[in-house]
Design a protein around this motif. Structure first.
Motif, PDB file in Angstrom:
ATOM      1  N   UNK A 134       0.831  -1.200   0.000  1.00 47.70           N
ATOM      2  CA  UNK A 134       0.000   0.000   0.000  1.00 47.70           C
ATOM      3  C   UNK A 134       0.866   1.250   0.000  1.00 47.70           C
ATOM      4  N   UNK A 135       0.756   2.048  -1.073  1.00 43.85           N
ATOM      5  CA  UNK A 135       1.440   3.340  -1.130  1.00 43.85           C
ATOM      6  C   UNK A 135       0.530   4.439  -0.582  1.00 43.85           C
ATOM      7  N   UNK A 136      -0.692   4.518  -1.092  1.00 40.95           N
ATOM      8  CA  UNK A 136      -1.684   5.477  -0.600  1.00 40.95           C
ATOM      9  C   UNK A 136      -2.877   4.715  -0.044  1.00 40.95           C
ATOM     10  N   UNK A 137      -3.576   5.339   0.907  1.00 43.29           N
ATOM     11  CA  UNK A 137      -4.748   4.693   1.477  1.00 43.29           C
ATOM     12  C   UNK A 137      -5.832   5.732   1.732  1.00 43.29           C
ATOM     13  N   UNK A 138      -7.066   5.314   1.495  1.00 49.76           N
ATOM     14  CA  UNK A 138      -8.224   6.119   1.874  1.00 49.76           C
ATOM     15  C   UNK A 138      -9.000   5.351   2.939  1.00 49.76           C
ATOM     16  N   UNK A 139      -9.277   6.010   4.062  1.00 47.22           N
ATOM     17  CA  UNK A 139     -10.087   5.428   5.116  1.00 47.22           C
ATOM     18  C   UNK A 139     -11.530   5.873   4.965  1.00 47.22           C
ATOM     19  N   UNK A 194      -3.021   1.608  -4.302  1.00 51.33           N
ATOM     20  CA  UNK A 194      -3.828   2.456  -3.439  1.00 51.33           C
ATOM     21  C   UNK A 194      -4.913   1.597  -2.797  1.00 51.33           C
ATOM     22  N   UNK A 195      -4.989   1.666  -1.484  1.00 52.01           N
ATOM     23  CA  UNK A 195      -5.855   0.780  -0.716  1.00 52.01           C
ATOM     24  C   UNK A 195      -7.043   1.552  -0.148  1.00 52.01           C
ATOM     25  N   UNK A 196      -8.202   0.913  -0.123  1.00 51.84           N
ATOM     26  CA  UNK A 196      -9.364   1.435   0.591  1.00 51.84           C
ATOM     27  C   UNK A 196      -9.555   0.613   1.861  1.00 51.84           C
ATOM     28  N   UNK A 197      -9.641   1.309   2.997  1.00 51.10           N
ATOM     29  CA  UNK A 197      -9.910   0.648   4.276  1.00 51.10           C
ATOM     30  C   UNK A 197     -11.385   0.842   4.607  1.00 51.10           C
ATOM     31  N   UNK A 198     -12.104  -0.272   4.720  1.00 49.07           N
ATOM     32  CA  UNK A 198     -13.552  -0.229   4.935  1.00 49.07           C
ATOM     33  C   UNK A 198     -13.902  -0.450   6.407  1.00 49.07           C
ATOM     34  N   UNK A 199     -15.038   0.097   6.868  1.00 50.87           N
ATOM     35  CA  UNK A 199     -15.476  -0.091   8.248  1.00 50.87           C
ATOM     36  C   UNK A 199     -16.342  -1.332   8.452  1.00 50.87           C
ATOM     37  N   UNK A 200     -16.347  -2.242   7.508  1.00 52.43           N
ATOM     38  CA  UNK A 200     -17.133  -3.459   7.644  1.00 52.43           C
ATOM     39  C   UNK A 200     -16.823  -4.428   6.523  1.00 52.43           C
ATOM     40  N   UNK A 201     -17.320  -5.649   6.649  1.00 52.79           N
ATOM     41  CA  UNK A 201     -17.029  -6.725   5.704  1.00 52.79           C
ATOM     42  C   UNK A 201     -18.128  -6.908   4.665  1.00 52.79           C
ATOM     43  N   UNK A 202     -19.356  -6.561   5.015  1.00 49.74           N
ATOM     44  CA  UNK A 202     -20.468  -6.850   4.124  1.00 49.74           C
ATOM     45  C   UNK A 202     -20.800  -5.651   3.240  1.00 49.74           C
ATOM     46  N   UNK A 226      -8.943   4.865  -8.756  1.00 56.81           N
ATOM     47  CA  UNK A 226      -7.541   4.513  -8.535  1.00 56.81           C
ATOM     48  C   UNK A 226      -7.269   3.536  -7.420  1.00 56.81           C
ATOM     49  N   UNK A 227      -8.323   2.981  -6.801  1.00 59.33           N
ATOM     50  CA  UNK A 227      -8.123   2.020  -5.718  1.00 59.33           C
ATOM     51  C   UNK A 227      -7.758   0.654  -6.298  1.00 59.33           C
ATOM     52  N   UNK A 228      -6.730   0.046  -5.713  1.00 66.73           N
ATOM     53  CA  UNK A 228      -6.253  -1.256  -6.176  1.00 66.73           C
ATOM     54  C   UNK A 228      -6.854  -2.409  -5.379  1.00 66.73           C
ATOM     55  N   UNK A 229      -6.989  -2.209  -4.064  1.00 67.04           N
ATOM     56  CA  UNK A 229      -7.417  -3.302  -3.185  1.00 67.04           C
ATOM     57  C   UNK A 229      -8.123  -2.727  -1.971  1.00 67.04           C
ATOM     58  N   UNK A 230      -8.685  -3.619  -1.152  1.00 72.18           N
ATOM     59  CA  UNK A 230      -9.427  -3.164   0.014  1.00 72.18           C
ATOM     60  C   UNK A 230      -9.203  -4.127   1.167  1.00 72.18           C
ATOM     61  N   UNK A 233      -7.851  -2.228   7.917  1.00 72.57           N
ATOM     62  CA  UNK A 233      -6.968  -1.706   8.972  1.00 72.57           C
ATOM     63  C   UNK A 233      -5.982  -0.612   8.554  1.00 72.57           C
ATOM     64  N   UNK A 234      -5.525  -0.589   7.324  1.00 72.53           N
ATOM     65  CA  UNK A 234      -4.334   0.183   6.968  1.00 72.53           C
ATOM     66  C   UNK A 234      -4.486   1.685   7.146  1.00 72.53           C
ATOM     67  N   UNK A 235      -5.645   2.246   6.864  1.00 76.72           N
ATOM     68  CA  UNK A 235      -5.780   3.702   6.984  1.00 76.72           C
ATOM     69  C   UNK A 235      -5.469   4.171   8.391  1.00 76.72           C
ATOM     70  N   UNK A 236      -5.912   3.431   9.401  1.00 75.69           N
ATOM     71  CA  UNK A 236      -5.645   3.804  10.796  1.00 75.69           C
ATOM     72  C   UNK A 236      -4.174   3.609  11.141  1.00 75.69           C
ATOM     73  N   UNK A 237      -3.567   2.546  10.638  1.00 76.66           N
ATOM     74  CA  UNK A 237      -2.143   2.312  10.907  1.00 76.66           C
ATOM     75  C   UNK A 237      -1.299   3.432  10.305  1.00 76.66           C
TER      76      UNK A 237
END
Length: 284
Positions: A134-139, A194-202, A226-230, A233-237
């Motif tokens: 992950x280079x960039x992340x959106x929470x 670029x990663x998206x960090x989600x607040x849930x699984x569903x 531009x998001x590659x994966x999701x 946790x990463x946005x908070x880290x």
């Protein structure tokens, strides 16, 4: 005069350890691997040459030992940014607060934090069973909005905010990026993204059982931005690392591609490959 932290702010156990992690300062190494699943901790530590510390409380399991002459810690965080909020603050307290005196230390210590996990991809061009850093992340969880003085902006965040169409979610968004000065550990990763960090699984990840998600095209929209994966946790880290002065990198083994409907044929083998890949690079 130095103001001591109140007992209600810095909560400790009877033995002086930090409340949730159940750790003392001497239990922690300067390099810390963060995994979500407690069962993954022994899968990492069995590759250490020696294990010195084994402690746990709730979902937080910690093993500290040595590998090739260097001290290293692996810790489980559980799932989600709310758990990362606990982990990051208590890790920082272990190295930057005098727990006995309940005062900030004069000398700041910066930890190197390595999030190691699995993820799904929304980019149809990304193949499963490969490493994605992950280079960039959106929470999308809103956590960093509860902290003063957090500000971050770069080209990825500006483009994302400009084109993100979901106005009801937009106020929750925040952004961060990797610790570039230690990104060389993972220079040979096949993918950087670029990663998206989600607040849930569903629903946050577009899954629908009896409840309908916000938009059937949500993942496709994120890919277009531009998001590659999701993951979760990463946005908070990354964000809390910047606020607290630590250095963080996330690498995920891609085990699913939601756009192509693919899943790794043996995700246990994928997990083992990822653990060995990371240890070979962060401990020489």
């Amino acid at each position: 005069m130095i103001n001591k932290l109140a007992a209600s702010e810095l909560v400790l156990n009877d033995d002086g350890s930090v409340y949730h992690l159940n750790l003392l300062p001497e239990d922690l190494a300067g390099k810390v691997i963060l995994v979500g699943d407690p069962d993954r901790v022994p899968k990492v530590s069995k590759l250490f040459d020696k294990i010195e510390v084994k402690k746990n409380k709730r979902e937080f399991y910690t093993h500290t030992g040595t590998l090739r002459g260097e001290r290293i810690t692996v810790m489980s965080t559980g799932i989600g940014t709310e758990n990362i909020d606990i982990v990051m603050n208590e890790l920082d307290a272990l190295v930057n607060i005098d727990l006995k005196e309940k005062e900030f230390k004069k000398e700041h210590q910066s930890l190197e934090l390595f999030r190691l996990g699995t993820c799904g991809s929304v980019n149809p061009d990304i193949e499963v069973d490969n490493m994605l850093v992950t280079e960039n992340v959106v929470g999308l969880d809103g956590l960093l909005h509860f902290y003063q003085d957090y500000q971050f902006e770069n080209e990825f965040s500006k483009n994302f905010l400009e084109k993100f169409p979901y106005e009801n979610i937009k106020p929750m968004l925040y952004f961060s990026d990797w610790a570039k000065d230690i990104s060389g550990y993972y220079a040979d990763a096949k993918y950087k993204g670029n990663t998206a960090t989600f607040p849930g699984f569903y629903a946050p990840q577009g899954r629908q059982l009896r409840l309908k998600a916000l938009d059937d095209q949500f993942l496709e929209t994120l890919n277009d931005l531009g998001v590659s994966n999701f993951e979760m946790e990463t946005s908070a880290i990354y964000g809390l690392s910047k606020l607290l002065g630590h250095k963080a990198l996330t690498v995920n083994c891609v085990i699913a591609n939601r756009r192509r409907g693919e899943f790794a044929s043996d995700h246990h083998a994928s997990e083992k490959m990822m653990i060995e890949w990371v240890l070979d690079r962060i401990i020489k």
